[in-house]
Design a protein around this motif. Structure first.
Motif, mmCIF file in Angstrom:
data_model
loop_
_atom_site.group_PDB
_atom_site.id
_atom_site.type_symbol
_atom_site.label_atom_id
_atom_site.label_comp_id
_atom_site.label_asym_id
_atom_site.label_seq_id
_atom_site.Cartn_x
_atom_site.Cartn_y
_atom_site.Cartn_z
ATOM 1 N N ALA A 94 0.831 -1.208 0.000
ATOM 2 C CA ALA A 94 0.000 0.000 0.000
ATOM 3 C C ALA A 94 0.863 1.255 0.000
ATOM 4 C CB ALA A 94 -0.923 -0.008 1.214
ATOM 5 N N ILE A 95 1.977 1.208 0.741
ATOM 6 C CA ILE A 95 2.868 2.368 0.779
ATOM 7 C C ILE A 95 3.558 2.555 -0.568
ATOM 8 C CG2 ILE A 95 4.995 3.244 1.800
ATOM 9 C CD1 ILE A 95 4.129 1.957 4.427
ATOM 10 N N ALA A 96 3.958 1.423 -1.189
ATOM 11 C CA ALA A 96 4.727 1.510 -2.425
ATOM 12 C C ALA A 96 3.873 1.934 -3.617
ATOM 13 C CB ALA A 96 5.386 0.166 -2.706
ATOM 14 N N ILE A 99 0.552 7.245 -5.357
ATOM 15 C CA ILE A 99 -0.647 8.027 -5.044
ATOM 16 C C ILE A 99 -0.981 8.875 -6.263
ATOM 17 C CG2 ILE A 99 -1.597 9.871 -3.604
ATOM 18 C CD1 ILE A 99 0.311 8.874 -1.381
ATOM 19 N N ARG A 100 -2.170 8.737 -6.770
ATOM 20 C CA ARG A 100 -2.588 9.476 -7.962
ATOM 21 C C ARG A 100 -3.301 10.759 -7.514
ATOM 22 N NH1 ARG A 100 -5.916 4.429 -10.152
ATOM 23 N NH2 ARG A 100 -6.601 4.686 -8.003
ATOM 24 N N LEU A 101 -2.670 11.881 -7.735
ATOM 25 C CA LEU A 101 -3.215 13.173 -7.321
ATOM 26 C C LEU A 101 -3.585 14.006 -8.535
ATOM 27 C CD1 LEU A 101 -3.781 15.524 -5.321
ATOM 28 C CD2 LEU A 101 -1.343 16.076 -5.466
ATOM 29 N N HIS A 102 -4.820 14.458 -8.566
ATOM 30 C CA HIS A 102 -5.257 15.387 -9.606
ATOM 31 C C HIS A 102 -5.608 16.698 -8.925
ATOM 32 C CE1 HIS A 102 -6.835 16.877 -13.304
ATOM 33 N NE2 HIS A 102 -8.065 16.986 -12.850
ATOM 34 N N GLN A 129 2.170 10.873 -7.773
ATOM 35 C CA GLN A 129 2.143 11.182 -9.196
ATOM 36 C C GLN A 129 1.123 12.291 -9.457
ATOM 37 O OE1 GLN A 129 4.105 9.793 -11.641
ATOM 38 N NE2 GLN A 129 5.221 8.759 -9.988
ATOM 39 N N PHE A 130 1.576 13.388 -10.060
ATOM 40 C CA PHE A 130 0.718 14.532 -10.350
ATOM 41 C C PHE A 130 0.273 14.432 -11.805
ATOM 42 C CE2 PHE A 130 3.983 15.598 -7.282
ATOM 43 C CZ PHE A 130 3.247 16.107 -6.225
ATOM 44 N N THR A 131 -0.944 13.979 -12.012
ATOM 45 C CA THR A 131 -1.408 13.751 -13.380
ATOM 46 C C THR A 131 -2.916 13.718 -13.408
ATOM 47 O OG1 THR A 131 -1.412 12.165 -15.201
ATOM 48 C CG2 THR A 131 -1.197 11.271 -13.016
ATOM 49 N N ASN A 132 -3.485 13.920 -14.602
ATOM 50 C CA ASN A 132 -4.934 13.800 -14.738
ATOM 51 C C ASN A 132 -5.348 12.380 -15.115
ATOM 52 O OD1 ASN A 132 -4.174 13.612 -17.400
ATOM 53 N ND2 ASN A 132 -5.218 15.472 -18.067
ATOM 54 N N TYR A 133 -4.381 11.494 -15.329
ATOM 55 C CA TYR A 133 -4.620 10.078 -15.571
ATOM 56 C C TYR A 133 -5.555 9.829 -16.742
ATOM 57 C CZ TYR A 133 -1.890 8.639 -11.668
ATOM 58 O OH TYR A 133 -0.822 8.415 -10.841
ATOM 59 N N PRO A 281 -1.368 3.587 4.505
ATOM 60 C CA PRO A 281 -0.484 4.401 5.356
ATOM 61 C C PRO A 281 0.141 5.586 4.635
ATOM 62 C CG PRO A 281 -0.135 2.076 5.776
ATOM 63 C CD PRO A 281 -1.055 2.142 4.598
ATOM 64 N N GLY A 282 0.698 5.355 3.428
ATOM 65 C CA GLY A 282 1.338 6.452 2.709
ATOM 66 C C GLY A 282 0.360 7.523 2.297
ATOM 67 N N LEU A 283 -0.799 7.108 1.800
ATOM 68 C CA LEU A 283 -1.827 8.062 1.378
ATOM 69 C C LEU A 283 -2.366 8.831 2.574
ATOM 70 C CD1 LEU A 283 -3.743 9.275 -0.727
ATOM 71 C CD2 LEU A 283 -5.231 7.285 -0.395
ATOM 72 N N ASP A 284 -2.622 8.131 3.671
ATOM 73 C CA ASP A 284 -3.154 8.800 4.860
ATOM 74 C C ASP A 284 -2.155 9.828 5.400
ATOM 75 O OD1 ASP A 284 -5.391 7.228 4.602
ATOM 76 O OD2 ASP A 284 -4.777 5.770 6.114
ATOM 77 N N ALA A 285 -0.869 9.493 5.346
ATOM 78 C CA ALA A 285 0.157 10.435 5.792
ATOM 79 C C ALA A 285 0.192 11.663 4.888
ATOM 80 C CB ALA A 285 1.529 9.754 5.819
ATOM 81 N N PHE A 286 0.047 11.446 3.586
ATOM 82 C CA PHE A 286 0.066 12.560 2.638
ATOM 83 C C PHE A 286 -1.142 13.475 2.844
ATOM 84 C CE2 PHE A 286 -0.442 14.006 -1.977
ATOM 85 C CZ PHE A 286 0.512 15.000 -1.855
#
Length: 308
Positions: A94-96, A99-102, A129-133, A281-286
């Motif tokens: 899950a951490i690895a 994270i897809r952020l738009h 990852q900063f993208t509109n996917y 965990p990684g997403l929640d931390a972000f």
């Protein structure tokens, strides 16, 4: 030296521990989603592997033998260790996973990108990852999104970030060229630079300053706040923009806020995520970091009095 035997299978250990707890192969079969025959075969296989009988069998059910009672806590400990290892691997996965952020471009330009290196340094294993996917073959939903709007968003939870304080801004040269700006109604004599997704800003401004029904002399619409800001600095017109996005220009004097005019908009910048999103965990931390940074940013750029 005799070769060591391989350990018993997890299925056999689970069947043994479940029968020991429930006292019946029939009840254990329901608990582990196997047939009663399959459970019995797992028990016999384990007994053969260990070279000893683990249960006394009678019409009343199954009862642990002395050997079975000795072996049970070791079997349970082995199962617990395997489950703990599986959880650790799931957490690592899950951490690895990226994270897809738009997000709206201006939020990245004026807020996130300058701050993101601090998060990346503190969480080197979290890949954002900063993208509109959008690709030719498919469109992926982002894990989280930073968007302008007004909640609710169906199927998503939303957390306010910043951007509800909207300021009237202009280049000092424009104010001078137009003979000054003495009252809110003077905005009607000038060109308005408007974001095409924020047409309600004009109505909110006129409502806040008792100018209902007023219209600007001319309106020019843009698709990006960065372009609106550049146009305002160039003296092409007045703009209604979230103060947080023009804070640098206001601080440098490239733009001014005539008479301190502005308003608190119903529209703001929000962080959204799907309601059914499992914990990561990684997403929640972000997300926690984003919200903390946004709170500080909003407080630092919030409009002073006399905002309405």
């Amino acid at each position: 030296m005799a070769a060591s035997r391989p350990p018993p299978s997890a299925a056999a250990l689970r069947a043994f521990a479940t029968v020991a707890r429930l006292g019946s192969t029939a009840r254990a079969a329901l608990a582990v989603n196997l047939t009663q025959s399959a459970v019995s075969k797992q028990i016999l296989s384990l007994e053969h592997h260990l070279g000893t009988v683990l249960f006394d069998r009678s019409p009343l059910g199954l009862k642990l033998t002395e050997a079975g009672a000795i072996y049970l806590p070791y079997a349970e400990a082995a199962l617990e260790q395997m489950e703990r290892g599986a959880r650790r691997l799931a957490e690592r996965s899950a951490i690895a996973r990226p994270i897809r952020l738009h997000m709206v471009a201006i939020a990245g330009e004026r807020w996130l990108m300058a701050r993101f290196p601090a998060f990346a340094e503190a969480h080197p294993g979290v890949d954002v990852q900063f993208t509109n996917y959008v690709s030719e073959s498919e469109t992926e939903e982002p894990d989280i999104e930073i968007a302008h709007g007004v909640p609710p968003w169906p199927g998503k939870e939303a957390h306010f970030l910043f951007g509800r304080d909207v300021a009237l801004v202009a280049a000092p040269s424009l104010i001078e060229r137009m003979g000054g700006f003495r009252r809110a109604a003077d905005i009607q004599k000038m060109t308005l630079l408007q974001h095409y997704q924020m047409p309600a800003f004009w109505a909110e401004f006129t409502e806040a300053h008792d100018l209902r029904g007023a219209v600007p002399e001319h309106t020019v619409r843009y698709g990006y706040y960065s372009v609106i800001t550049s146009a305002a600095v160039a003296g092409l017109g007045l703009a209604l923009a979230p103060r947080c996005y023009v804070a640098d220009e206001l601080a440098s004097g490239a733009l001014v806020n005539p008479l301190g005019l502005g308003f608190t908009s119903a529209t703001g910048c929000w962080l959204t995520r799907p309601l059914d999103q499992p914990p990561r965990p990684g997403l929640d931390a972000f997300i926690a970091w984003l919200r903390a940074e946004a709170e500080s940013f909003d407080a630092a750029t919030r409009a002073p009095p006399p905002y309405v």
